[in-house]
Write a protein that holds these residues in place. Sequence first.
Motif, short mmCIF file in Angstrom:
data_model
loop_
_atom_site.label_atom_id
_atom_site.label_comp_id
_atom_site.label_asym_id
_atom_site.label_seq_id
_atom_site.Cartn_x
_atom_site.Cartn_y
_atom_site.Cartn_z
N ALA A 1 -37.59 -56.85 -14.12
CA ALA A 1 -38.49 -57.35 -15.17
C ALA A 1 -37.75 -58.14 -16.22
O ALA A 1 -38.34 -58.97 -16.93
N VAL A 2 -36.44 -57.89 -16.34
CA VAL A 2 -35.60 -58.59 -17.32
C VAL A 2 -34.79 -59.69 -16.63
O VAL A 2 -34.74 -60.83 -17.09
N LEU B 1 -32.54 -48.60 -20.27
CA LEU B 1 -31.67 -49.36 -19.38
C LEU B 1 -30.56 -48.41 -18.95
O LEU B 1 -29.92 -47.79 -19.80
N CYS B 2 -30.34 -48.28 -17.66
CA CYS B 2 -29.66 -47.10 -17.15
C CYS B 2 -28.14 -47.16 -17.14
O CYS B 2 -27.49 -46.17 -16.82
N ASP B 3 -27.54 -48.30 -17.47
CA ASP B 3 -26.08 -48.37 -17.48
C ASP B 3 -25.63 -49.48 -18.42
O ASP B 3 -26.44 -50.31 -18.86
N SER B 4 -24.35 -49.49 -18.72
CA SER B 4 -23.81 -50.43 -19.69
C SER B 4 -23.91 -51.88 -19.22
O SER B 4 -24.08 -52.80 -20.02
N THR B 5 -23.84 -52.09 -17.91
CA THR B 5 -23.92 -53.45 -17.37
C THR B 5 -25.29 -54.06 -17.64
O THR B 5 -25.40 -55.18 -18.15
N THR B 6 -26.35 -53.33 -17.32
CA THR B 6 -27.69 -53.87 -17.54
C THR B 6 -28.02 -53.95 -19.03
O THR B 6 -28.77 -54.83 -19.46
N GLN B 7 -27.47 -53.04 -19.82
CA GLN B 7 -27.68 -53.13 -21.27
C GLN B 7 -27.09 -54.43 -21.82
O GLN B 7 -27.72 -55.12 -22.64
N TRP B 8 -25.89 -54.79 -21.34
CA TRP B 8 -25.26 -56.02 -21.79
C TRP B 8 -26.01 -57.25 -21.25
O TRP B 8 -26.21 -58.23 -21.96
N GLN B 9 -26.43 -57.18 -19.99
CA GLN B 9 -27.18 -58.29 -19.41
C GLN B 9 -28.51 -58.50 -20.13
O GLN B 9 -28.95 -59.65 -20.30
N TYR B 10 -29.11 -57.43 -20.56
CA TYR B 10 -30.36 -57.54 -21.33
C TYR B 10 -30.12 -58.30 -22.63
O TYR B 10 -30.90 -59.18 -23.02
N ARG B 11 -29.01 -57.97 -23.31
CA ARG B 11 -28.68 -58.67 -24.55
C ARG B 11 -28.40 -60.15 -24.28
O ARG B 11 -28.85 -61.03 -25.03
N LEU B 12 -27.67 -60.44 -23.19
CA LEU B 12 -27.40 -61.82 -22.83
C LEU B 12 -28.69 -62.60 -22.59
O LEU B 12 -28.83 -63.75 -23.02
N SER B 13 -29.64 -61.96 -21.88
CA SER B 13 -30.89 -62.65 -21.55
C SER B 13 -31.67 -63.02 -22.80
O SER B 13 -32.41 -64.01 -22.80
N ARG B 14 -31.52 -62.24 -23.87
CA ARG B 14 -32.26 -62.49 -25.11
C ARG B 14 -31.50 -63.39 -26.07
O ARG B 14 -32.09 -64.25 -26.73
N PHE C 1 -28.59 -65.31 -25.27
CA PHE C 1 -28.04 -66.53 -24.66
C PHE C 1 -28.78 -66.83 -23.35
O PHE C 1 -28.22 -66.73 -22.25
N PRO C 2 -30.05 -67.18 -23.42
CA PRO C 2 -30.86 -67.35 -22.21
C PRO C 2 -30.34 -68.43 -21.26
O PRO C 2 -30.43 -68.26 -20.03
N ASN C 3 -29.79 -69.51 -21.76
CA ASN C 3 -29.28 -70.57 -20.88
C ASN C 3 -28.05 -70.11 -20.11
O ASN C 3 -27.90 -70.41 -18.92
N TYR C 4 -27.17 -69.39 -20.78
CA TYR C 4 -26.00 -68.83 -20.09
C TYR C 4 -26.43 -67.84 -19.02
O TYR C 4 -25.91 -67.85 -17.90
N PHE C 5 -27.39 -67.00 -19.36
CA PHE C 5 -27.88 -66.00 -18.41
C PHE C 5 -28.49 -66.71 -17.19
O PHE C 5 -28.27 -66.29 -16.04
N PHE C 6 -29.23 -67.78 -17.42
CA PHE C 6 -29.81 -68.56 -16.33
C PHE C 6 -28.73 -69.12 -15.41
O PHE C 6 -28.83 -69.03 -14.18
N LYS C 7 -27.68 -69.67 -15.96
CA LYS C 7 -26.61 -70.25 -15.14
C LYS C 7 -25.91 -69.18 -14.30
O LYS C 7 -25.52 -69.45 -13.16
N GLN C 8 -25.77 -67.99 -14.85
CA GLN C 8 -25.16 -66.90 -14.08
C GLN C 8 -26.05 -66.49 -12.91
O GLN C 8 -25.55 -66.18 -11.81
N LYS C 9 -27.35 -66.53 -13.08
CA LYS C 9 -28.27 -66.21 -11.98
C LYS C 9 -28.19 -67.26 -10.88
O LYS C 9 -28.23 -66.92 -9.69
N VAL C 10 -28.09 -68.51 -11.26
CA VAL C 10 -27.96 -69.59 -10.27
C VAL C 10 -26.69 -69.41 -9.44
O VAL C 10 -26.70 -69.55 -8.22
N LYS C 11 -25.59 -69.06 -10.10
CA LYS C 11 -24.33 -68.81 -9.39
C LYS C 11 -24.47 -67.64 -8.43
O LYS C 11 -23.95 -67.66 -7.32
N MET C 12 -25.17 -66.60 -8.87
CA MET C 12 -25.33 -65.41 -8.05
C MET C 12 -26.07 -65.74 -6.77
O MET C 12 -25.69 -65.33 -5.68
#
Length: 271
Positions: free
Chosen positions: A147-148, A239-252, A254-265
């Motif tokens: 969802a995030v 949010l069940c772990d530190s990784t998703t907690q940090w990714q949630y913050r990134l998505s809110r 720094f949305p453009n950076y988060f988007f670029k990381q998804k494209v790479k993935m």
Amino acid sequence: MNKSKDYNRVMVITGAASGLGKALALAAAQQGYDIAVADVQEQAGNQAVAAIKQHQVEAAYFHCDVGQAGGLLQLKDQVMAHFGRVDVLVNNAGVGSQGTVCDSTEEEWARQWQINLMGVVRGCQAFIPQLKKSADPAIVNVASFAAVALAPGVASYNVVKAGVLALSETLRCELAEAGIHVSVICPAFFKTNLVESMQNTDDKIKNQINRWMTKSKYTADDVANMILASIDNKQFMVLCDSTTQWQYRLSRWFPNYFFKQKVKMIKRMFQ
């Protein structure tokens, strides 16, 4: 402790015959909850009830298809007839899906909509009037980190789980005056039978999901304990772990950076 001198609190869990639902039912039973096991899997549901009763609490199985209109209203009537009360509703039942927006069929979109989103809506509509009678009521909606993250390739699943998150935020406000606590749980991959519930899934995607599940740092038991803690501590979003907690913050933040990381993935996945 959730056990009163006069009665046990009653928790209704959809999808409680296996996976996270069963893990939660067993963990809640250890805290003194009576459990209503709602599921379409009759044999597994009755086996779950037998395991729950070993903790000296009451439990009962109710056949319930959350994807069918009227199924949750029938469940509410059966739960009230059997237990006489409800204190916590956990909307956990759900199915997985895979496919892009263009690849996913209308039938798959409808399946996701009816089970993963409308199943939660129906559960809330059926049980909220009864929850208002409880001294300490709560609703827990199981969404997903999907969802995030909104990663490509799981379009219909992303959309309905984002809907569960939005629904939960809406309910949190609507039910504040009534004193009904709302939690929404957003775990990333952990070992469940999610892949088995997917229809027409690409083997490469299925294998990748299974690898992510295997590498997870937490289990269904861990998530179950997080859910119970969210009820006790009145925590809204889990949010069940530190990784998703940090990714949630990134998505809110720094949305453009988060988007670029998804494209790479997604490029790495299909190389």
